[in-house]
Structure formats: C-alpha cells, structure tokens
Design an enzyme around this catalytic site. Sequence first.
Site, mmCIF file in Angstrom:
data_model
loop_
_atom_site.group_PDB
_atom_site.id
_atom_site.type_symbol
_atom_site.label_atom_id
_atom_site.label_comp_id
_atom_site.label_asym_id
_atom_site.label_seq_id
_atom_site.Cartn_x
_atom_site.Cartn_y
_atom_site.Cartn_z
ATOM 1 C CB CYS A 161 96.789 12.986 34.249
ATOM 2 S SG CYS A 161 97.287 14.450 33.334
ATOM 3 C CG HIS A 211 98.176 9.846 29.445
ATOM 4 N ND1 HIS A 211 97.322 9.450 30.456
ATOM 5 C CD2 HIS A 211 98.721 11.034 29.870
ATOM 6 C CE1 HIS A 211 97.338 10.360 31.427
ATOM 7 N NE2 HIS A 211 98.165 11.321 31.095
#
Lengths: 130, 388
Positions: free
Chosen positions: B87, B336
């Site tokens: 991420c 996200h």
Amino acid sequence: MSVARFWRKIPQRYNLIGTKCETCGQHFFPPRTFCPDCRRTGKIVDHKFAGTGTIVTYTVIQTAPDQFASPGPYVLAIIKLDEGPQMTSQIICDPKDAKIGMRVRGVFRKIATDGESGIIHYGTKFVPVE
Amino acid sequence: MRDVAVIGVGCTKFGEHWNRSFRDLFVEAGALALEDAQLSGEKIDAMYVGNMSAGRFIEQEHIGALIADYAGMATRHIPSTRVEAACASGGLAFRQAVIAVASGMEDIVVAAGVEKMTDVEPGASTDALTGAADREWEGFVGATFPGLYAMIATDYMHKYGMTREQLAHVAVKNHYNGARNPIAQFPQEITLQTVLKSTMVAEPLRLFDCSPITDGAAAVIVAPLERAREFTDTPIKVMATAQASDTITLHDRRDISTLDASVAAGQRAFAMAKLTHKDINMVEVHDCFSIAEICAIEDLGFCKKGTAGTLTADGETALGGRIPVNTSGGLKACGHPVGATGIKQVYEIVQQLRNEAGKRQIEGAKIGMTHNVGGTGATVAVHILGRV
C-alpha cells in the site's frame, strides 16, 4: 500453494522447530539462518520450542476468508513463546474467553482447506492451558 | 542535491469503475497532470509508477512499460519503472521521482500510482492484499488485514484505555471531509451510530473502521525547483522525502501499537526539512483502518502516545482543528486504490497548498505532510511539501 511449499515447512509448522544462536542465546521462530545481532559471528542451531506461551494481543475474526470459514468466527492472536519469540496463530477457545495474558500451549491442527478437493493445510494452533 | 518541486497534479475519481480499465484510469490521471502543468508529453524524461498487485488484480505484469506505452511514450523510449511496496507503492514511486530529479539525472519526471481492484471477486482481492503481510507466518494461519489491525487496536485499547466511541470518531471525521471532496468514493457524512452498528469484521473493528476496495489512479509531475516557474505559477516545493522499513510481521515488532517505521520516517523528514510538527498545517495519514490513523498521529509526533483518541473525539483533527488530518477523506472515505493512495495524498496536499481545496480548504495552508504505509508498517514513506 504448491505441495513443495508445504512440504519444506513441515518441521516448523507441525513441530515448532526453530533455531537459536549459541553465541548470544536468542531464539528464532520461524527459523533464521543468520543472527541479526551477531551477524557472521553467530552460531545457529535447531531448537524445538516447548510450545507454551502467553497471548500478547488478539482479535475475533468474524468475516473470514473462505478457506478458514468453517466452523465460524475464530480467535486470532499473537503469542509470546516462553523462549522469547512471538508468533501469530489461532486460539481454540470460546471467543468470549480470549484475553491478553492468557496462558496457551501449541497443538497440531487443521488450519484451512483449498476447497472441497484441494490440499488440507495443517499447522500449529493454540489451546488454553488449564 | 537540487531542490525539487511539484509542477502538476491529476487524479481520477475514486470508486468502482466497472466500465473503465486499468489503462483508462492511468491515462486519465496522467493527462490531467500534464494539462495542469501545461506540459506536453515530449518533455517527460522518466516515469515511476506505484502499483501493488496488477498481477493478482488484472493478471498483468510489466506495468512500467505498459503505462509508458499507453501514455504515448513508447516511441520516445523513456525509462519507466514500476515501484512496489504494497500500500506504500505510491509513496515510494513519488520518492523515486523526487530522488531522480534531485540527483540531476532527470529533469521532468512523472510519479504515478494506479490500482484496478474490482476486476476480481472480493475474496480474491482480499487475498491479494494479504500478500502485504507475511504469507507464510501470518496469512497462512488465518490473519486477514482487518485482523492484523484489529490486534493493534486490542493492544492499543488495553494499554491506553481508548474507547470504542473515540475510535469511531476517526471514520465520522473522514466521511465529513470526504463529503467535501469531488473525487471521493464515499462522499457521504455518517454518524457515530453508523460506525458502531456496522457489521463486525474483526473485533473490535467494524465495517466502517475499514477502508474500501477501490479503482483509481493519480499522477504528479516533479521538476527542478529552479525550472518550476516555466510550467506553473504555484510550484510546491518538496521539503523532505523519507522512507523507513520494519519487520514484515506484526508479531516481531518492538511494540505492537507503535509503527516504528512511521516514527523513523517522520523524524527523518522533519530533520531534512528542518521543521517540527508545529509547522505542519495539515497531514494526510494512512488510515487503512481507523486505528491506523490513531497510531499515525502519535507516531509522527503530533500528540503523545495514548492521546490521539481524545484529540480526535475533541475535534482537533477535523477541518479547522489544531492539526487537520486527512482533509481528503482519507483512505476510508476517499477510497484506497492501494498503489495510487500515496500519490493521491500528495495530490491532496498540493491542492491545499495552492488554495484549491474548495469546501475542505485549510485557511492559510503553507506546509503539509503525507504518510503512506505498506502492510502493517513494514514500509513507511513520509513527505513534507511547502509553498514557495
């Protein structure tokens, strides 16, 4: 996962065999072949862990991936083994009974299945010490 | 080392883009950034692309070349490099672009991030994300990402006594901000009850403590600060770039509810910029789960360990508070798309610093910070950006 990927982890997953550094006395699980502190002066040997430890933190997984879904919610925890290293595993207990500081011991159990006809994953889970 | 500035930014709307492909998304973000910098593609010297798992999400590798090709760069043969750190891929791509320009090796460089997550069913996307932790010793035994962050939350609440309601304030605040952001995936305000009554995922974390699955892309263009005014009237200086690593597993950390990589990257960034937390007007932190925002605020030094729950419930991290956190809506409400998130954070701070953030504008914003985490904290990238 391929069969070879399971097969080579059998000593660690089924028997909690890790390593220790005879130079500094640190224990490692999963096994390390290189001591991060002693580096090249370290002397690494196999070590079979006693399998007893204490819950450091935990959660109850309510929304589980398919391969772990049966038989429902499960307790996932970080366990500090008595020799020092910490590891992640499941605790076989009523989710309401899980708590930080609980004493547990490792047992050999089924972990997951790759569908109905796939490989069965085995490894170490933990149960409360009576 | 040369000073570096951001001269253009672009971002797609974040969401579930069923009718758009991976290629469509990054081409749109790149075109928006070029337009913003009033630049033609021929001026681009190099590209860095943050992407976590196109191999799992769309069965496509070799993303650097693919993006350069569809951005119209194939015949110019510019270097194009994929950067992967779960991420934190976007944050690291930005850092590589900054380093390339600072070194003098390149002049005009694109840093982009892209992820197309909805082309696989939810079980497959969740499993791909589990690869950001240790597959053999966390994922194998049944650790999910919500499960790992839930264990951080259990540890944190046990040590510091933060309440479930205080934690829920993180999501309520981020949805309030997201409702003021045109690119947000979930631009809806929610209440504490929305969070507290949502489905339990991994105790104590509920559905509204978790960031969603998202498609999206973002791109920014960096250049030497001394050349920046050729392209824009409002160059934004990169005052610091920092990166740190830690153990891949959560269980090997010194302290379960402190991300030491956040602490290290934050300290390095403040030292490089010669600033302290008091100089920061707003910060975009990596709130993949509500507890992650609580830890981030503390680990970056904005408040003492154990006090971020109170700070949040008191409104000090809201728009108009002492230190506004996640004015974009954060990962929770803005969305996200993992590889794009680190670039979107830069996009948001640049908008704030240019006074272009609309209804979520922080008055007089001069300096902002971004904080991008890979896994449970095995990689952290922190950047400080400022007006010149």
